[in-house]
Motif scaffolding. Structure first.
Motif, PDB file in Angstrom:
ATOM      1  N   ILE A 118       0.850  -1.183   0.000  1.00 52.81           N
ATOM      2  CA  ILE A 118       0.000   0.000   0.000  1.00 52.81           C
ATOM      3  C   ILE A 118       0.886   1.234   0.000  1.00 52.81           C
ATOM      4  N   VAL A 119       0.533   2.220  -0.823  1.00 57.30           N
ATOM      5  CA  VAL A 119       1.158   3.546  -0.782  1.00 57.30           C
ATOM      6  C   VAL A 119       0.063   4.531  -0.392  1.00 57.30           C
ATOM      7  N   ALA A 120       0.404   5.514   0.454  1.00 57.79           N
ATOM      8  CA  ALA A 120      -0.644   6.395   0.957  1.00 57.79           C
ATOM      9  C   ALA A 120      -0.084   7.734   1.403  1.00 57.79           C
ATOM     10  N   ARG A 121      -0.968   8.722   1.390  1.00 64.93           N
ATOM     11  CA  ARG A 121      -0.680  10.046   1.951  1.00 64.93           C
ATOM     12  C   ARG A 121      -1.719  10.345   3.016  1.00 64.93           C
ATOM     13  N   ASP A 122      -1.254  10.836   4.161  1.00 74.37           N
ATOM     14  CA  ASP A 122      -2.149  11.262   5.231  1.00 74.37           C
ATOM     15  C   ASP A 122      -2.513  12.727   4.989  1.00 74.37           C
ATOM     16  N   PRO A 123      -3.767  13.035   4.676  1.00 72.56           N
ATOM     17  CA  PRO A 123      -4.131  14.422   4.363  1.00 72.56           C
ATOM     18  C   PRO A 123      -4.004  15.365   5.549  1.00 72.56           C
ATOM     19  N   ALA A 124      -4.058  14.829   6.759  1.00 70.49           N
ATOM     20  CA  ALA A 124      -3.973  15.678   7.951  1.00 70.49           C
ATOM     21  C   ALA A 124      -2.550  16.136   8.234  1.00 70.49           C
ATOM     22  N   THR A 125      -1.575  15.298   7.934  1.00 75.07           N
ATOM     23  CA  THR A 125      -0.183  15.598   8.268  1.00 75.07           C
ATOM     24  C   THR A 125       0.719  15.803   7.058  1.00 75.07           C
ATOM     25  N   GLY A 150      -4.272  -7.677  -8.746  1.00 73.86           N
ATOM     26  CA  GLY A 150      -5.192  -6.567  -8.925  1.00 73.86           C
ATOM     27  C   GLY A 150      -4.820  -5.405  -8.036  1.00 73.86           C
ATOM     28  N   HIS A 151      -5.598  -4.349  -8.120  1.00 72.67           N
ATOM     29  CA  HIS A 151      -5.342  -3.167  -7.295  1.00 72.67           C
ATOM     30  C   HIS A 151      -6.652  -2.471  -6.973  1.00 72.67           C
ATOM     31  N   GLU A 152      -6.584  -1.611  -5.978  1.00 68.49           N
ATOM     32  CA  GLU A 152      -7.754  -0.842  -5.549  1.00 68.49           C
ATOM     33  C   GLU A 152      -7.291   0.561  -5.167  1.00 68.49           C
ATOM     34  N   GLU A 153      -7.877   1.562  -5.830  1.00 69.47           N
ATOM     35  CA  GLU A 153      -7.540   2.953  -5.534  1.00 69.47           C
ATOM     36  C   GLU A 153      -8.525   3.530  -4.522  1.00 69.47           C
ATOM     37  N   GLY A 154      -8.000   4.387  -3.661  1.00 69.30           N
ATOM     38  CA  GLY A 154      -8.831   5.109  -2.719  1.00 69.30           C
ATOM     39  C   GLY A 154      -8.422   6.566  -2.697  1.00 69.30           C
ATOM     40  N   ARG A 155      -8.983   7.312  -1.810  1.00 66.94           N
ATOM     41  CA  ARG A 155      -8.671   8.739  -1.721  1.00 66.94           C
ATOM     42  C   ARG A 155      -7.307   8.912  -1.063  1.00 66.94           C
ATOM     43  N   GLY A 156      -6.288   9.178  -1.877  1.00 60.43           N
ATOM     44  CA  GLY A 156      -4.941   9.384  -1.370  1.00 60.43           C
ATOM     45  C   GLY A 156      -4.168   8.110  -1.104  1.00 60.43           C
ATOM     46  N   PHE A 157      -4.655   6.964  -1.606  1.00 64.01           N
ATOM     47  CA  PHE A 157      -3.905   5.726  -1.389  1.00 64.01           C
ATOM     48  C   PHE A 157      -4.206   4.713  -2.489  1.00 64.01           C
ATOM     49  N   GLU A 206      -8.958  -5.146  -2.240  1.00 69.00           N
ATOM     50  CA  GLU A 206     -10.198  -4.546  -1.747  1.00 69.00           C
ATOM     51  C   GLU A 206     -10.271  -4.606  -0.223  1.00 69.00           C
ATOM     52  N   ALA A 207      -9.836  -5.728   0.338  1.00 60.80           N
ATOM     53  CA  ALA A 207      -9.833  -5.853   1.806  1.00 60.80           C
ATOM     54  C   ALA A 207      -8.864  -4.859   2.430  1.00 60.80           C
ATOM     55  N   MET A 208      -7.703  -4.691   1.817  1.00 63.58           N
ATOM     56  CA  MET A 208      -6.731  -3.712   2.303  1.00 63.58           C
ATOM     57  C   MET A 208      -7.308  -2.308   2.279  1.00 63.58           C
ATOM     58  N   ALA A 209      -7.955  -1.968   1.166  1.00 61.41           N
ATOM     59  CA  ALA A 209      -8.495  -0.617   0.998  1.00 61.41           C
ATOM     60  C   ALA A 209      -9.588  -0.325   2.015  1.00 61.41           C
ATOM     61  N   ARG A 210     -10.473  -1.290   2.223  1.00 57.61           N
ATOM     62  CA  ARG A 210     -11.552  -1.081   3.201  1.00 57.61           C
ATOM     63  C   ARG A 210     -10.987  -0.834   4.591  1.00 57.61           C
ATOM     64  N   ASP A 238      -2.314  -6.376   7.616  1.00 62.07           N
ATOM     65  CA  ASP A 238      -3.000  -7.429   8.366  1.00 62.07           C
ATOM     66  C   ASP A 238      -4.254  -7.884   7.622  1.00 62.07           C
ATOM     67  N   ALA A 239      -4.981  -6.923   7.053  1.00 64.94           N
ATOM     68  CA  ALA A 239      -6.209  -7.252   6.324  1.00 64.94           C
ATOM     69  C   ALA A 239      -5.901  -8.092   5.094  1.00 64.94           C
ATOM     70  N   ALA A 240      -4.788  -7.793   4.430  1.00 68.97           N
ATOM     71  CA  ALA A 240      -4.392  -8.579   3.264  1.00 68.97           C
ATOM     72  C   ALA A 240      -4.128 -10.023   3.652  1.00 68.97           C
TER      73      ALA A 240
END
Length: 296
Positions: A5-12, A105-112, A126-130, A148-150
């Motif tokens: 997973i790659v992600a950005r925390d919008p708060a920080t 496969g892959h799953e896109e989310g808001r900032g990740f 999908e499990a990771m993203a949720r 862990d979800a993966a």
């Protein structure tokens, strides 16, 4: 062959990558990140150059999608590559080649972005993203929750072996990583990664306590020294230095007990205590005298 997973925390503004694989030292290949620039995961017959090359483009002002598209276009092995990118604005991009080993496969989310290949069954990204989208806590905790979800969703068809996590802060120097953890070879890499994250948090508390002490914020510093020992009670090194600091902060009994128990767990710390000057540890002479060790 892995999930990440790659992600950005919008708060920080923090950027992070977390990965697990049944392959030795996945952390030396898959995760890349740079403060205020972006984060990249390159996997599935991995081509490591995607990491630095994507970061170079992001640093030059190219967005995540354009950056990844340029690199994929010139890659003759694109059919077997899987790459995910997030930039400093939270824009994401991902490529899963048509010849990646199933299930992929892959799953896109808001900032990740979550990406996986060679999975036991479908549904891992999908499990990771949720999980990431609904988890609370700091970015590292949420990244680990996604891993862990993966695993709970089936994980790698071969099992697990190594894991890694990188996190960078928005205002840090380009070379600095606020968190860089690797589990190179383990039967339970995510369990070990969680242990290392806990230990890292304890050291962070100790470091912050030192900064507060230097600023004259003595009560706050003492609280964090106590907290560092609570987070990692098995670590005698943290206990040793926290004890010395607590004696300096006029918590003599608690400090002496911490130093004494640390020395009982590690004889080398007794010799270290004898070598410490007041410039390094102001309370060292008093602690030596109180414990009857060496010359005060």
């Amino acid at each position: 062959m892995t999930y990440s997973i790659v992600a950005r925390d919008p708060a920080t503004g923090e950027l992070g990558v977390a990965v697990q694989s049944h392959w030795f030292s996945t952390g030396s290949v898959v995760p890349w990140a740079e403060p205020a620039v972006g984060a990249v995961a390159t996997q599935s017959v991995a081509e490591p150059s995607y990491g630095p090359n994507a970061l170079d483009l992001l640093r030059g002002g190219v967005g995540a999608r354009d950056a990844l598209a340029r690199l994929v276009r010139t890659d003759k092995g694109q059919a077997v590559r899987q790459v995910a990118v997030v930039d400093s604005h939270g824009h994401v991009a991902v490529h899963t080649g048509r010849r990646c080993v199933q299930f992929a496969g892959h799953e896109e989310g808001r900032g990740f972005v979550c990406a996986a290949n060679m999975m036991l069954r479908e549904g891992v990204p999908e499990a990771m993203a949720r999980t990431f989208a609904t988890s609370n806590g700091d970015l590292p905790d949420r990244l680990l929750a996604a891993l862990d979800a993966a695993e709970q969703a089936g994980g790698d068809v071969r099992g697990c072996q190594s894991a890694a996590m990188i996190v960078v802060r928005a205002r840090d120097e380009l070379w600095h990583r606020s968190l860089d953890l690797r589990v190179e070879d383990s039967a339970f890499p995510l369990v070990e990664l969680r242990r290392l994250l806990r230990l890292r948090n304890a050291y962070e508390l100790s470091d912050r306590a030192g900064e507060l002490l230097a600023e004259g914020r003595r009560d706050e510093a003492a609280l964090l020294y106590h907290r560092s020992m609570e987070v990692a009670p098995e670590n005698e090194e943290l206990r040793f230095w926290a004890g010395l600091a607590l004696v300096h902060l006029n918590e003599r009994l608690a400090g002496l007990e911490a130093v004494k128990s640390a020395i009982e767990a590690n004889d080398g710390l007794a010799e270290l205590l004898n070598r410490l000057s007041p410039e390094v540890a102001p309370s060292a002479p008093a602690v030596r005298e109180a414990l009857g060790r060496g010359n005060a």
